[in-house]
Design a protein around this motif. Structure first.
Motif, PDB file in Angstrom:
ATOM      1  N   PHE A 133       0.777  -1.117   0.070  1.00  0.00           N
ATOM      2  CA  PHE A 133      -0.064   0.128   0.109  1.00  0.00           C
ATOM      3  C   PHE A 133       0.745   1.326  -0.219  1.00  0.00           C
ATOM      4  O   PHE A 133       0.762   2.086  -0.825  1.00  0.00           O
ATOM      5  N   TRP A 134       1.935   1.320   1.076  1.00  0.00           N
ATOM      6  CA  TRP A 134       2.722   2.385   0.981  1.00  0.00           C
ATOM      7  C   TRP A 134       3.644   2.822  -0.098  1.00  0.00           C
ATOM      8  O   TRP A 134       3.724   3.750  -0.770  1.00  0.00           O
ATOM      9  N   VAL A 135       4.213   1.749  -0.539  1.00  0.00           N
ATOM     10  CA  VAL A 135       4.938   1.729  -1.753  1.00  0.00           C
ATOM     11  C   VAL A 135       4.123   2.215  -2.866  1.00  0.00           C
ATOM     12  O   VAL A 135       4.774   2.935  -3.842  1.00  0.00           O
ATOM     13  N   GLY A 136       2.996   1.590  -3.095  1.00  0.00           N
ATOM     14  CA  GLY A 136       2.062   2.029  -4.160  1.00  0.00           C
ATOM     15  C   GLY A 136       1.956   3.480  -4.137  1.00  0.00           C
ATOM     16  O   GLY A 136       1.949   4.113  -5.277  1.00  0.00           O
ATOM     17  N   TRP A 137       1.493   4.028  -3.086  1.00  0.00           N
ATOM     18  CA  TRP A 137       1.386   5.451  -2.932  1.00  0.00           C
ATOM     19  C   TRP A 137       2.633   6.224  -3.183  1.00  0.00           C
ATOM     20  O   TRP A 137       2.374   7.159  -4.173  1.00  0.00           O
ATOM     21  N   ALA A 138       3.554   5.988  -2.697  1.00  0.00           N
ATOM     22  CA  ALA A 138       4.889   6.672  -3.004  1.00  0.00           C
ATOM     23  C   ALA A 138       5.290   6.590  -4.551  1.00  0.00           C
ATOM     24  O   ALA A 138       5.810   7.497  -4.920  1.00  0.00           O
ATOM     25  N   TRP A 221       9.489   9.103   4.166  1.00  0.00           N
ATOM     26  CA  TRP A 221      10.069  10.442   3.483  1.00  0.00           C
ATOM     27  C   TRP A 221       9.760  10.845   2.134  1.00  0.00           C
ATOM     28  O   TRP A 221       9.585  11.994   1.409  1.00  0.00           O
ATOM     29  N   ARG A 222       9.719   9.722   1.367  1.00  0.00           N
ATOM     30  CA  ARG A 222       9.478   9.934  -0.088  1.00  0.00           C
ATOM     31  C   ARG A 222       8.099  10.553  -0.239  1.00  0.00           C
ATOM     32  O   ARG A 222       7.790  11.500  -1.086  1.00  0.00           O
ATOM     33  N   ILE A 223       7.028  10.062   0.611  1.00  0.00           N
ATOM     34  CA  ILE A 223       5.872  10.643   0.420  1.00  0.00           C
ATOM     35  C   ILE A 223       5.917  12.077   1.187  1.00  0.00           C
ATOM     36  O   ILE A 223       5.302  12.911   0.369  1.00  0.00           O
ATOM     37  N   LEU A 224       6.412  12.114   2.313  1.00  0.00           N
ATOM     38  CA  LEU A 224       6.439  13.606   2.944  1.00  0.00           C
ATOM     39  C   LEU A 224       7.073  14.597   2.023  1.00  0.00           C
ATOM     40  O   LEU A 224       6.824  15.595   1.902  1.00  0.00           O
ATOM     41  N   LEU A 225       8.260  14.281   1.512  1.00  0.00           N
ATOM     42  CA  LEU A 225       8.811  15.110   0.765  1.00  0.00           C
ATOM     43  C   LEU A 225       8.540  15.687  -0.421  1.00  0.00           C
ATOM     44  O   LEU A 225       8.569  16.796  -0.922  1.00  0.00           O
ATOM     45  N   LEU A 228       3.148  15.017   0.559  1.00  0.00           N
ATOM     46  CA  LEU A 228       2.072  13.742   0.793  1.00  0.00           C
ATOM     47  C   LEU A 228       1.632  13.021  -0.702  1.00  0.00           C
ATOM     48  O   LEU A 228       0.974  11.975  -0.268  1.00  0.00           O
ATOM     49  N   TYR A 229       2.282  13.518  -1.835  1.00  0.00           N
ATOM     50  CA  TYR A 229       1.976  12.906  -3.000  1.00  0.00           C
ATOM     51  C   TYR A 229       0.648  12.492  -3.498  1.00  0.00           C
ATOM     52  O   TYR A 229       0.520  11.339  -3.588  1.00  0.00           O
ATOM     53  N   LEU A 230      -0.120  13.421  -3.123  1.00  0.00           N
ATOM     54  CA  LEU A 230      -1.690  12.878  -3.209  1.00  0.00           C
ATOM     55  C   LEU A 230      -1.823  12.268  -4.885  1.00  0.00           C
ATOM     56  O   LEU A 230      -2.607  11.695  -5.029  1.00  0.00           O
ATOM     57  N   PRO A 231      -1.024  13.092  -5.845  1.00  0.00           N
ATOM     58  CA  PRO A 231      -1.517  12.622  -7.023  1.00  0.00           C
ATOM     59  C   PRO A 231      -1.168  11.119  -7.296  1.00  0.00           C
ATOM     60  O   PRO A 231      -1.774  10.439  -8.003  1.00  0.00           O
ATOM     61  N   GLY A 232       0.120  10.643  -6.681  1.00  0.00           N
ATOM     62  CA  GLY A 232       0.480   9.325  -6.355  1.00  0.00           C
ATOM     63  C   GLY A 232      -0.577   8.255  -5.844  1.00  0.00           C
ATOM     64  O   GLY A 232      -0.967   7.249  -6.230  1.00  0.00           O
ATOM     65  N   LEU A 233      -1.115   8.971  -4.736  1.00  0.00           N
ATOM     66  CA  LEU A 233      -2.134   8.103  -3.885  1.00  0.00           C
ATOM     67  C   LEU A 233      -3.389   7.975  -4.993  1.00  0.00           C
ATOM     68  O   LEU A 233      -4.199   6.861  -5.096  1.00  0.00           O
TER      69      LEU A 233
END
Ligand SMILES: Nc1nc2c(ncn2[C@@H]2O[C@H](COP(=O)(O)OP(=O)(O)O)[C@@H](O)[C@H]2O)c(=O)[nH]1
Ligand SMILES: [Mg+2]
Length: 249
Positions: A133-138, A221-225, A228-233
């Motif tokens: 899930f998290w890797v998918g988001w990031a 960190w990848r998501i935060l930096l 939040l990378y909402l387009p990725g989510l």
């Protein structure tokens, strides 16, 4: 297309010969990276058409893979297969993974252990789904098995993305390849594979505490930096998993 297979191995005396032999003939170069094994792993490769890179001391899976990649690129490989030395992956599946690589250049091909998920030990099963899930988001895509070590990397991805090879990042490297690879223009495509769970398997080198923590910190960190990378989510939530062959509609 010139191909190489990299097999990281740390004390895999029981299985390494079978794995390496299974790769011969399926790729142009078979490279075992013996990571400071003291059980005679490298001796099992004598007489096989296999190159063995030996590290005097164990540097972890990440450093072993990076050594193997450097050698494969030196040999001019343009597709690099990785598989585990403990016999968990069936080398016969290399043909299907390379088929996917040919059909999807500029992609990272992952062999996804989807069929025997119930055979994964309970906590590992949960941890793997959580990681997916998290890797998918990031990485902005669905990743059906983010922790698989059975993959095909295009050479251009190996040139573009060079994750940390510190010992503590031994099991972060493959997650980093998925996330930073997707962001560098190499999304993943999955090929369903069977994973071999042997009753006599040695205990895993994966440390559920430390290694999960290192992976979590990296992904967080990848998501935060990236704010939040909402387009990725959004992409992960709305687009289907890319499979090869594509499922029939
Ligand atoms: N070179 C190297 N390979 C390692 C190290 N730790 C694990 N591996 C290899 O990585 C693969 C996966 O490790 P394993 O313990 O089976 O993890 P699991 O399959 O996720 O439980 C195997 O081929 C191991 O030999 C290491 O420190 N150095
Ligand atoms: Mg294993």
């Amino acid at each position: 297309m010139s191909t190489a297979a990299i097999i990281p191995a740390r004390n895999e005396v029981r299985t390494i010969a079978d794995v390496a032999r299974g790769c011969v003939g399926r790729v142009d170069h078979v490279i075992v990276v013996d990571d400071g094994s003291d059980d005679g792993t490298h001796e099992r490769l004598v007489g096989l058409e296999v190159e063995c890179l030996r590290r005097p001391e164990s540097g972890g899976k990440a450093a072993a893979l990076a050594d193997g990649f450097a050698r494969a690129l030196e040999l001019g490989a343009d597709r690099v297969v990785t598989l585990d030395g403990d016999g968990q992956h069936d080398p016969a599946d290399i043909d299907r993974l390379l088929g996917a690589a040919r059909a999807h250049p500029e992609h990272l091909v992952i062999g996804a252990r989807l069929r025997q998920r119930h055979r994964q030990p309970g906590i590992r099963h949960f941890a793997n789904r959580f990681a997916d899930f998290w890797v998918g988001w990031a990485s902005g895509q669905r990743v059906p098995d983010s922790q698989t070590g059975f993959r095909v990397y295009p050479a251009a991805l190996l040139e573009a993305v060079r994750p940390s090879t510190e010992r503590r990042h031994g099991f972060v490297f493959e997650t980093a390849m998925l996330i930073d690879g997707a962001r560098a223009g190499f999304p993943c495509v999955a090929v369903p594979i069977d994973s071999v769970y042997r009753d006599d398997a040695r205990p895993s080198y994966f440390r559920p505490g430390k290694d999960v923590w290192e992976i979590f910190v990296f992904v967080f960190w990848r998501i935060l930096l990236s704010g939040l990378y909402l387009p990725g989510l959004w992409r992960m939530a709305t687009r289907p998993t890319r499979f090869h062959p594509a499922p029939e509609a």
